[in-house]
Design an enzyme around this catalytic site. Sequence first.
Site, PDB file in Angstrom:
ATOM      1  CB  SER A  19      -0.947  -0.050   1.203  1.00  0.00           C
ATOM      2  OG  SER A  19      -1.959   0.907   1.080  1.00  0.00           O
ATOM      3  CG  ASP A  40      -6.450  -3.228  -3.408  1.00  0.00           C
ATOM      4  OD1 ASP A  40      -7.133  -2.370  -2.829  1.00  0.00           O
ATOM      5  OD2 ASP A  40      -5.223  -3.357  -3.222  1.00  0.00           O
TER       6      ASP A  40
END
Length: 323
Positions: free
Chosen positions: A110, A265
């Site tokens: 991330s 995602d």
Amino acid sequence: MHTFFPEIKPYQRHIIAVEPPHELYVDESGNPDGIPVLFVHGGPGAGCGKFDRRFFDPQIYRIVLFDQRGAGRSRPHAELQTNSTQKLVEDIEFIRKTLGIDKWVLFGGSWGSTLSLVYAQTYPERVLGLILRGIFLCRPVDLLWFYQEGASRLFPDYWEDFIQPIPEEERHDMMNAYYRHLTGDNQIQQMTAAKAWSLWEGRTATLRPNQEVVESFTEPHRALSLARIEAHYFVNNAFLEENQILRDAHKLADIPGVIVHGRYDVICPLDNAYLLHKAWPGSELNIIREAGHASREAGIVDALIRATNDMAKDLGERPDQLA
């Protein structure tokens, strides 16, 4: 399926003073003579967690974890002063020199993928390889998708809870509205905003609902640093120039890399990883069919541990890289 390596404790802990007022928590575990690897946590502001050193074979890797400015066990907590992407890149380089490491592998997910990429583009000669999850290019379109409109249409019920602390007349610009609440003098308002911000992220991080992940995001100490520091970075476009990471992808040409990204995602949609892979010929892209964003989803864990094992094997066959 690969699962986490057994839990281990650090063999050394450090408090490293960088630019005042910041002091960084750093620890080392695994094999002191192994392949150096730096775990780069997400957020920004999330800090490291109990699972983070368990992606690496402790017989093979010298595992370095650090909490970025204002996060985790670094001090002062949730501090925004002199906290920017460029400062964090220089912190990583200072840690490398302080620990006497010549080159290392970077492992980030991330925001950790963002920071790892910017560091690798700044200091490519210091990077043995990159293992990256949930690619976050930090473009304005990526921020607007998650904090203004996009993900809100997939999770309208969770979105309703996210916007609740913000007055209706401020909701046209959620990031700046949250930033004002998170940096104001009203501590109750600050904590309410921090919990709502972090709850939105925790709820949307996994393909299947996972209460343990939600609780880790909303734990008050973590929620405050996560929300304050993320909002600080995102209202400043993560302190990056427009499309900087893809623009500078050519600087990664000689660095081997593995990209692991969940098909579903929602926090960082798959186009982030796909575009990076296309711009970085030395990368391998693994799209995980039944996964979202979180590092703890079974398919993500399996792919990441395969990647750390394979990279160790590859580096072992190229000992000149470790010299």
